[in-house]
Design an enzyme around this catalytic site. Structure first.
Site, PDB file in Angstrom:
ATOM      1  N   TYR A 161      64.921  36.734  75.763  1.00 59.30           N
ATOM      2  CA  TYR A 161      63.609  36.186  76.148  1.00 59.30           C
ATOM      3  C   TYR A 161      62.745  37.273  76.797  1.00 59.30           C
ATOM      4  CZ  TYR A 161      60.200  32.734  77.766  1.00 59.30           C
ATOM      5  OH  TYR A 161      59.046  32.009  77.972  1.00 59.30           O
ATOM      6  N   TYR A 197      60.820  24.311  79.694  1.00 55.74           N
ATOM      7  CA  TYR A 197      61.160  23.982  78.300  1.00 55.74           C
ATOM      8  C   TYR A 197      61.996  22.706  78.345  1.00 55.74           C
ATOM      9  CZ  TYR A 197      59.742  28.669  76.733  1.00 55.74           C
ATOM     10  OH  TYR A 197      59.028  29.810  76.433  1.00 55.74           O
ATOM     11  N   LYS A 223      58.004  35.007  70.999  1.00 57.88           N
ATOM     12  CA  LYS A 223      58.270  36.352  70.475  1.00 57.88           C
ATOM     13  C   LYS A 223      57.201  36.912  69.538  1.00 57.88           C
ATOM     14  CE  LYS A 223      61.802  37.534  72.568  1.00 57.88           C
ATOM     15  NZ  LYS A 223      60.975  37.538  73.751  1.00 57.88           N
ATOM     16  N   PRO A 259      57.297  29.394  67.794  1.00 59.70           N
ATOM     17  CA  PRO A 259      56.876  29.902  69.115  1.00 59.70           C
ATOM     18  C   PRO A 259      57.873  29.665  70.253  1.00 59.70           C
ATOM     19  CG  PRO A 259      55.596  27.960  68.494  1.00 59.70           C
ATOM     20  CD  PRO A 259      56.435  28.307  67.309  1.00 59.70           C
ATOM     21  N   HIS A 298      56.655  36.291  86.101  1.00 57.58           N
ATOM     22  CA  HIS A 298      57.644  35.215  86.212  1.00 57.58           C
ATOM     23  C   HIS A 298      59.050  35.789  86.128  1.00 57.58           C
ATOM     24  CE1 HIS A 298      55.060  31.453  85.149  1.00 57.58           C
ATOM     25  NE2 HIS A 298      54.581  32.146  86.149  1.00 57.58           N
TER      26      HIS A 298
END
Ligand code: RFL
Ligand code: PHB
Length: 389
Positions: free
Chosen positions: A384, A200, A296, A292, A72
């Site tokens: 990220y 998200y 990580k 979460p 991704h």
């Protein structure tokens, strides 16, 4: 039994460390309280940083991941009825690997078996002895018989509820913690993902996340109350609530199906310092927990493994203990940055019951700034996708 490194816990940390050490000819025994099937039944992480993927390659277990995973290049953030793409590839030139922790753990188990590594499953009542001297020992019970492993070092890879951290003398440990006033309700379902990338969602009704394990398997999460039970959330209620939190286009693409797994996870930030006591080294969730939201936890476990692996190789091959002495400091420097990022993603995207109108306006301003600033988006992307080791 005698081995060089006794590893407590056969989660991703313990199995990955064991595999990397075997490759260097450093003997180790892994002790696991549960059965292998039980370890594989826990559904957890889905996002792997490129550094973690490279470590799996180094351990010789990356082949299936490279074949079956999805790559991704970004994520989507949904806010105020619109979706915004964060293009990692454009911002920092790297992306992430989508591959489930269950599959990664299975690959590590297969690799360990092929390498002839010893794993003791259903090892009950593990106890650690003599970590402050030069001859540590781990005792445990198997089939009602008391057994013992003499070793040079103990790696405590036994997660948040394990025995390793609680074996430190109380005065040798400082713990930092934040408990969030909500949990995540997650389901796994055989349905194509709502979108090509993860979404998200910051909605007035609470956070939601549309993730995936493959092009046919979706992993979906809802922010829920800490008091909720899985029984309170039949599939129809889950999908109904998720559709309300999504933008209309995403809601229209949501396919409902019977969930094959449903669970609730509390959200917590936690760090124990230092990560070593004598010859005992804490690795992964045994030393720290992140909420979460930043994806990580597993990746931090992998970076701890990298540091302790290098330190042990330095000890056995290079005759130097610098890496062992520096392990806690090095690991914690990366841990705290991931703690900060996971806390900030959690703060940005969830509804906090105790927040007032001012706090909510600040959260909106934070999101609007993030989505309009290349500098802020680059910072999100760097964290990220994974900070350097
Ligand atoms: P684990 O996986 O908890 O493994 C520890 C093992 O030790 C065993 N054990 C013992 N064995 C012997 N004797 C004892 N006394 C023992 N006590 C415990 C346990 O049975 C277990 O097998 O820790 P490890 O290896 O450090 O791995 C950490 C990761 O599992 C964890 O950080 C991630 O799953 C967190 N996480 C995520 N991380 C990511 O990097 N990306 C993600 O996308 C992501 N998503 C998630 C997550 C965790 C979640 N939950 C359920 C907390 C999503 C969720 C919902
Ligand atoms: C998951 O797919 O389980 C997942 C993905 C991203 C997160 C957390 C969990 O931030």
């Amino acid at each position: 039994m005698r081995t060089q490194v006794a590893i407590v816990g056969a989660g991703p940390s313990g199995l990955l460390l064991g595999q990397l050490l075997l490759k260097e000819g450093i003997s180790n025994v892994v002790l696991e309280r549960q059965t292998a099937e039980h370890v594989l039944s826990r559904i957890r992480a889905g996002i792997i940083e490129t550094g973690t993927a490279e470590l799996l390659d180094a351990a010789g277990v990356g082949e299936r991941m490279r074949r079956e995973s999805l790559l991704h290049d970004g994520i989507e953030i949904a806010f105020a009825g619109a979706r915004h793409r964060v293009n990692f590839r454009d911002l920092i030139g790297r992306g992430v690997v989508v591959y489930g922790q269950t599959e990664l753990t299975r690959d590590l188990m297969v690799g360990r078996e092929a390498a002839g590594g010893t794993t003791v499953y259903q090892a009950q009542d593990a106890r650690l002895h003599g970590m402050d001297g030069s001859h540590p020992r781990v005792t445990y019970r198997q089939d009602g018989i008391e057994r013992s492993i003499d070793c040079d070092f103990i790696a405590g890879c036994d997660g948040f509820h394990g025995v390793s951290r609680s074996s430190f003398p109380q005065s040798a440990l400082t713990c930092y913690e934040r408990i969030y006033p909500f949990g995540w309700l997650g389901i796994m379902v055989h349905q194509p993902p709502v979108s090509d990338e993860l979404i998200y969602v910051n909605s007035e009704r609470g956070f939601a996340l549309c993730s995936m394990r493959s092009r046919r398997l979706s992993r979906l999460y809802l922010q829920c109350s800490v008091d909720d039970r899985v029984e309170d959330w039949p599939d129809e209620r889950f999908y109904d609530e998720l559709a309300r939190r999504l933008d209309p286009a995403a809601a229209a693409r949501l396919q409902t199906g019977k969930s094959i797994e449903k669970s609730i996870a509390p959200l917590r930030s936690f760090v124990a310092e230092p990560m070593c006591y004598g010859r005992l080294f804490l690795v992964g969730d045994a030393a720290h927990i992140v909420p979460p939201t930043g994806a990580k936890g597993l990746n931090l476990a992998a970076s701890d493994v990298y540091y302790i692996w290098q330190a042990l190789v330095g000890h056995y091959r290079g005759g130097s203990d610098t890496g062992l002495k520096e392990y806690s400091r090095r690991a914690l420097a990366r841990v705290w940055k991931a703690e900060r990022f996971s806390w900030s993603m959690t703060s940005l995207l969830h509804q906090f019951p105790e927040r007032n109108g001012f706090d909510r306006r600040i959260q909106e301003a934070d999101l609007e700034y993030l989505l309009s600033s290349r500098a802020a988006l680059t910072s999100l992307a760097e964290n990220y996708v994974g900070l350097p080791l």
